[in-house]
Scaffold this motif. Sequence first.
Motif, PDB file in Angstrom:
ATOM      1  N   ARG A 130      -4.695   3.928  -6.668  1.00 57.42           N
ATOM      2  CA  ARG A 130      -3.532   3.138  -7.050  1.00 57.42           C
ATOM      3  C   ARG A 130      -2.450   3.995  -7.703  1.00 57.42           C
ATOM      4  O   ARG A 130      -2.744   4.966  -8.379  1.00 57.42           O
ATOM      5  N   PHE A 131      -1.214   3.573  -7.493  1.00 60.05           N
ATOM      6  CA  PHE A 131      -0.057   4.148  -8.182  1.00 60.05           C
ATOM      7  C   PHE A 131       0.577   3.057  -9.045  1.00 60.05           C
ATOM      8  O   PHE A 131       0.734   1.910  -8.607  1.00 60.05           O
ATOM      9  N   SER A 140       1.709   0.627  -5.707  1.00 56.43           N
ATOM     10  CA  SER A 140       1.019   0.871  -4.436  1.00 56.43           C
ATOM     11  C   SER A 140      -0.486   0.969  -4.627  1.00 56.43           C
ATOM     12  O   SER A 140      -0.960   1.413  -5.675  1.00 56.43           O
ATOM     13  N   ARG A 141      -1.196   0.602  -3.555  1.00 57.18           N
ATOM     14  CA  ARG A 141      -2.654   0.760  -3.520  1.00 57.18           C
ATOM     15  C   ARG A 141      -3.022   1.511  -2.244  1.00 57.18           C
ATOM     16  O   ARG A 141      -3.292   0.884  -1.210  1.00 57.18           O
ATOM     17  N   PRO A 142      -3.032   2.838  -2.286  1.00 57.56           N
ATOM     18  CA  PRO A 142      -3.435   3.594  -1.094  1.00 57.56           C
ATOM     19  C   PRO A 142      -4.801   3.176  -0.553  1.00 57.56           C
ATOM     20  O   PRO A 142      -5.036   3.275   0.652  1.00 57.56           O
ATOM     21  N   GLU A 143      -5.690   2.712  -1.432  1.00 56.85           N
ATOM     22  CA  GLU A 143      -7.012   2.281  -0.971  1.00 56.85           C
ATOM     23  C   GLU A 143      -6.895   1.156   0.051  1.00 56.85           C
ATOM     24  O   GLU A 143      -7.676   1.081   1.000  1.00 56.85           O
ATOM     25  N   LEU A 150      -4.379   0.708   2.118  1.00 58.70           N
ATOM     26  CA  LEU A 150      -3.870   1.292   3.353  1.00 58.70           C
ATOM     27  C   LEU A 150      -5.036   1.858   4.158  1.00 58.70           C
ATOM     28  O   LEU A 150      -5.130   1.654   5.375  1.00 58.70           O
ATOM     29  N   VAL A 151      -5.947   2.557   3.483  1.00 56.56           N
ATOM     30  CA  VAL A 151      -7.139   3.092   4.139  1.00 56.56           C
ATOM     31  C   VAL A 151      -7.949   1.962   4.757  1.00 56.56           C
ATOM     32  O   VAL A 151      -8.370   2.023   5.920  1.00 56.56           O
ATOM     33  N   VAL A 152      -8.172   0.899   3.986  1.00 59.09           N
ATOM     34  CA  VAL A 152      -9.010  -0.215   4.441  1.00 59.09           C
ATOM     35  C   VAL A 152      -8.354  -0.976   5.585  1.00 59.09           C
ATOM     36  O   VAL A 152      -9.023  -1.346   6.561  1.00 59.09           O
ATOM     37  N   GLN A 153      -7.043  -1.218   5.497  1.00 57.70           N
ATOM     38  CA  GLN A 153      -6.355  -1.966   6.551  1.00 57.70           C
ATOM     39  C   GLN A 153      -6.426  -1.237   7.889  1.00 57.70           C
ATOM     40  O   GLN A 153      -6.685  -1.843   8.931  1.00 57.70           O
ATOM     41  N   ASP A 176       0.786  -1.222   0.000  1.00 58.47           N
ATOM     42  CA  ASP A 176       0.000   0.000   0.000  1.00 58.47           C
ATOM     43  C   ASP A 176       0.823   1.280   0.000  1.00 58.47           C
ATOM     44  O   ASP A 176       0.425   2.265  -0.583  1.00 58.47           O
ATOM     45  N   ASP A 177       1.985   1.299   0.676  1.00 60.68           N
ATOM     46  CA  ASP A 177       2.789   2.524   0.666  1.00 60.68           C
ATOM     47  C   ASP A 177       4.190   2.274   0.124  1.00 60.68           C
ATOM     48  O   ASP A 177       5.138   3.009   0.443  1.00 60.68           O
TER      49      ASP A 177
END
Length: 462
Positions: A408-409, A325-328, A330-333, A201-202
């Motif tokens: 996503r990146f 990366s998937r920032p989404e 990170l938010v969900v976790q 995620d990051d």
Amino acid sequence: MTRILVSILCLFLVGCVSYVDQAEVAQQAIHSGDFETLASVALAEADQSSNEFLLWQLEAGAALRAQGKIKDSVDCFERVEKALRAEEERADFSISEEVVGVFSNDYAQAYRPKPADRIFASTYQLLNWMEMGDLARARVSVTRLRFVQEKWGNRQIYLSASAKQEKLAEVEKASQEGQTKVALDEIEKDLASYGGGSTFDDAFSHWLQGVFLMHAAREATDYERARKELLAAHQLNPECSVIRADQADCEVLQEGKPVQRIVYVVVEKGHSPEWYEQRVDFPAFIVSNRVQFVSVALPAIRPAKPDYALALQLDGKDLALSSISRPETLVVQHFAASFPVIKTRAVVSAATKAASAYAINKATEQREQRKQDNESRWLRAIGQIGAGVYTVASTRADLRHWRSLPARFSLARLTAPAGSKITVAGKPEVSCVLPEGKVLLVSVKSSSEYSPVTLRCTVLIP
């Protein structure tokens, strides 16, 4: 008496209504890719709303960056980081601190930034300084980002949250009963739709630090720091080919050997998960035996569907993008890790309000029975209505979040010569011609399947 009661009730509603109305305008602007409107709304709201100041500054900073207004974006993220640093320097500051109001909804309190807000605010600021060519301030941003990732990158920070363990156990037990479980299962189903295997995620934030330190190294220790950041990114996402290539280059540069010209392409796609309110009825024996159940408003998250086609071409040939990366997630976790505490506090708060409403109604009923006058009857009616409206109005799920944060990146790494042209497939008008320079950065952003795509190129190292 009536006027006073109405005034009190309005105080509980006004913050929520104001944010929800403007957030809907912002959401529409994000879906349509209208970053000019998003920036305008966000800056106006930041000036007017102290509780959502940080949140609107995040929205404005990202929107201005999407428009290529990097200096203005820097100013927004500087205001965010100044506020966050002031918070962190307080003597009583605790990373796991979460304050939930017992007698007011969360909209009446200042927005508390989420871990993803902190991490990607610092990530964007590092990107901004790199694009502006200010390597000294970019170096400061690297230090800031490293600190933020160490403190907020781990969802274990929620394990020491301040909800009492016995209440957690009681609420978890109540969560398994009948319709309560059915409603909670809907929230769990949406969370499960993200999958459990996404751990990168990051990784983008680690990679960005490594790339900066590697290409802007001033001393030997910079290469070692770059190596560690690239290693951290690789451990989070071992499948990303760009990370592996940069790891190899870092070793070459550390040996004092030059590397060939590099063009990095950074693609931001989609936007933050959608938050919604889920009403759940809990047995109220958890807190009070005066009421049978309480209706609790819980925040919930569902995917924003970022899986749409976005293809790039170099001189007419398709470019291979590598997900980093998937920032989404990170938010969900972090949301999933904090949800037991959120749920417990919401139940305790709602039950406390229900018990208070019961006490108000009981007191006015007893007065009416003693006095049997018109004033007592009016007080009882007003008390019943007021207590009910207060309970509903102040029991709202806090749905504030950084809406324009990308889902996503992705990355591409090229060795294309000056004069080469990068375009968006199907949109030939969206393009850039690569200039001279040792290291270039091409930034691409798309917030939804049918929104415009923005593309620009910056020389990082001439």
